[in-house]
Design a protein around this motif. Sequence first.
Motif, PDB file in Angstrom:
ATOM      1  N   GLN A  29     -55.947   3.179-116.065  1.00 18.05           N
ATOM      2  CA  GLN A  29     -56.374   4.248-115.098  1.00 18.05           C
ATOM      3  C   GLN A  29     -55.395   4.764-114.054  1.00 18.05           C
ATOM      4  N   VAL A  30     -54.596   3.886-113.493  1.00 19.60           N
ATOM      5  CA  VAL A  30     -53.360   3.954-112.783  1.00 19.60           C
ATOM      6  C   VAL A  30     -52.129   4.297-113.452  1.00 19.60           C
ATOM      7  N   THR A  31     -51.437   5.454-113.023  1.00 15.34           N
ATOM      8  CA  THR A  31     -50.178   5.953-113.577  1.00 15.34           C
ATOM      9  C   THR A  31     -49.136   5.818-112.791  1.00 15.34           C
ATOM     10  N   PRO A  32     -48.485   4.687-112.706  1.00 12.29           N
ATOM     11  CA  PRO A  32     -47.200   4.832-111.662  1.00 12.29           C
ATOM     12  C   PRO A  32     -46.031   5.427-112.141  1.00 12.29           C
ATOM     13  N   GLU A  33     -45.136   5.811-111.508  1.00  9.84           N
ATOM     14  CA  GLU A  33     -43.810   6.488-111.684  1.00  9.84           C
ATOM     15  C   GLU A  33     -43.032   5.247-111.177  1.00  9.84           C
ATOM     16  N   ILE A  34     -41.945   4.995-111.988  1.00  6.12           N
ATOM     17  CA  ILE A  34     -40.816   4.135-111.717  1.00  6.12           C
ATOM     18  C   ILE A  34     -39.455   4.884-111.854  1.00  6.12           C
ATOM     19  N   GLU A  35     -38.557   4.857-110.719  1.00  2.05           N
ATOM     20  CA  GLU A  35     -37.343   5.492-110.776  1.00  2.05           C
ATOM     21  C   GLU A  35     -36.288   4.311-111.241  1.00  2.05           C
ATOM     22  N   THR A  36     -35.421   4.400-112.280  1.00  2.00           N
ATOM     23  CA  THR A  36     -34.410   3.532-112.758  1.00  2.00           C
ATOM     24  C   THR A  36     -33.083   4.194-112.993  1.00  2.00           C
ATOM     25  N   PRO A  37     -32.175   3.550-113.045  1.00  2.00           N
ATOM     26  CA  PRO A  37     -30.999   3.916-113.506  1.00  2.00           C
ATOM     27  C   PRO A  37     -30.773   4.036-114.969  1.00  2.00           C
ATOM     28  N   HIS A  38     -30.042   4.839-115.677  1.00  2.00           N
ATOM     29  CA  HIS A  38     -30.088   4.841-117.150  1.00  2.00           C
ATOM     30  C   HIS A  38     -29.325   3.329-117.759  1.00  2.00           C
ATOM     31  N   MET A  96     -67.171  -3.952-116.620  1.00  2.00           N
ATOM     32  CA  MET A  96     -67.038  -2.953-116.327  1.00  2.00           C
ATOM     33  C   MET A  96     -67.066  -2.546-114.590  1.00  2.00           C
ATOM     34  N   VAL A  97     -66.564  -1.411-114.369  1.00  2.00           N
ATOM     35  CA  VAL A  97     -66.657  -0.883-113.045  1.00  2.00           C
ATOM     36  C   VAL A  97     -68.022  -0.915-112.526  1.00  2.00           C
ATOM     37  N   VAL A  98     -68.904  -0.287-113.402  1.00  2.00           N
ATOM     38  CA  VAL A  98     -70.378  -0.135-113.090  1.00  2.00           C
ATOM     39  C   VAL A  98     -70.883  -1.481-112.827  1.00  2.00           C
ATOM     40  N   ASP A  99     -70.511  -2.612-113.280  1.00  2.00           N
ATOM     41  CA  ASP A  99     -71.187  -3.961-113.014  1.00  2.00           C
ATOM     42  C   ASP A  99     -70.413  -4.659-111.689  1.00  2.00           C
ATOM     43  N   LEU A 100     -69.210  -4.046-111.201  1.00  2.00           N
ATOM     44  CA  LEU A 100     -68.874  -4.231-109.897  1.00  2.00           C
ATOM     45  C   LEU A 100     -69.587  -3.658-108.973  1.00  2.00           C
ATOM     46  N   ARG A 101     -69.718  -2.285-109.296  1.00  2.00           N
ATOM     47  CA  ARG A 101     -70.709  -1.584-108.454  1.00  2.00           C
ATOM     48  C   ARG A 101     -72.167  -2.266-108.119  1.00  2.00           C
ATOM     49  N   THR A 115     -68.306   5.422-103.753  1.00  2.00           N
ATOM     50  CA  THR A 115     -67.081   5.659-104.763  1.00  2.00           C
ATOM     51  C   THR A 115     -65.976   4.382-104.522  1.00  2.00           C
ATOM     52  N   LEU A 116     -65.599   3.868-105.722  1.00  2.36           N
ATOM     53  CA  LEU A 116     -64.763   2.639-105.615  1.00  2.36           C
ATOM     54  C   LEU A 116     -63.530   3.341-105.990  1.00  2.36           C
ATOM     55  N   PHE A 117     -62.409   2.727-105.226  1.00  2.00           N
ATOM     56  CA  PHE A 117     -61.097   3.084-105.237  1.00  2.00           C
ATOM     57  C   PHE A 117     -60.245   1.732-105.604  1.00  2.00           C
ATOM     58  N   HIS A 118     -59.393   1.875-106.262  1.00  2.62           N
ATOM     59  CA  HIS A 118     -58.447   0.790-106.426  1.00  2.62           C
ATOM     60  C   HIS A 118     -56.892   1.479-106.552  1.00  2.62           C
ATOM     61  N   LEU A 119     -55.951   1.238-105.584  1.00  6.46           N
ATOM     62  CA  LEU A 119     -54.629   1.780-105.635  1.00  6.46           C
ATOM     63  C   LEU A 119     -54.756   3.191-105.475  1.00  6.46           C
ATOM     64  N   ASP A 120     -55.758   3.695-104.566  1.00  4.97           N
ATOM     65  CA  ASP A 120     -55.812   5.225-104.486  1.00  4.97           C
ATOM     66  C   ASP A 120     -56.252   5.993-105.490  1.00  4.97           C
ATOM     67  N   THR A 121     -56.878   5.226-106.478  1.00  8.87           N
ATOM     68  CA  THR A 121     -57.425   5.794-107.935  1.00  8.87           C
ATOM     69  C   THR A 121     -58.886   5.623-107.750  1.00  8.87           C
ATOM     70  N   GLU A 122     -59.707   6.681-108.016  1.00  7.62           N
ATOM     71  CA  GLU A 122     -61.076   6.739-108.027  1.00  7.62           C
ATOM     72  C   GLU A 122     -61.519   5.715-109.354  1.00  7.62           C
ATOM     73  N   ILE A 159     -63.782   4.738-112.413  1.00  8.19           N
ATOM     74  CA  ILE A 159     -64.600   5.395-113.147  1.00  8.19           C
ATOM     75  C   ILE A 159     -65.709   4.004-113.935  1.00  8.19           C
ATOM     76  N   ASP A 160     -67.007   4.519-113.840  1.00  8.22           N
ATOM     77  CA  ASP A 160     -67.902   3.397-114.095  1.00  8.22           C
ATOM     78  C   ASP A 160     -67.868   2.882-115.393  1.00  8.22           C
ATOM     79  N   ASP A 161     -67.519   3.632-116.432  1.00  4.09           N
ATOM     80  CA  ASP A 161     -67.425   3.095-117.953  1.00  4.09           C
ATOM     81  C   ASP A 161     -66.163   2.558-118.267  1.00  4.09           C
TER      82      ASP A 161
END
Length: 144
Positions: A10-19, A101-106, A120-127, A129-131
């Motif tokens: 659910q988290v989509t990081p971007e990484i910049e790296t040399p060729h 599942m997130v719903v169980d944590l909730r 609302t639960l967040f991790h690494l600035d990402t909301e 989702i319960d399921d």
Amino acid sequence: MVLIIITGGQVTPEIETPHSATILDVKRGIEERLNVEVERQTLWLDEIMLQDEDIVGNYFPQRYGVLRLSVTPLPGEPKCIIWVRYKNEHLGFVRIRETIMVVDLRSKIERRWGILSNMTLFHLDTEMIDDRPLSAYYNREFCS
């Protein structure tokens, strides 16, 4: 330089790296950003499993690319420590398995602190989702 977008959770990081960087270098960047150990990571380009010694530029001669990350679950399904903050106040922590599942944590947070279910639960600035399982958010920092 190549901008690599990492999908798979659910988290989509971007990484910049040399060729000239290796896939192992990319994995180290993922470890830095997501706290997921290199040994637990597998990177995929479509259906091709990339090897640590592969060179990024061989797959992405252009300026960007997309790789899918899969993470090997921790053996024995240990419990993880999740730190809980509510309205900028640190409440404490809960111990919970990364496969639940997130719903169980909730629900666990609601029971322990009496917080209403409209939170609302967040991790690494990402909301979150319960399921979805907690593992989809790469929440492995404090598992043992």
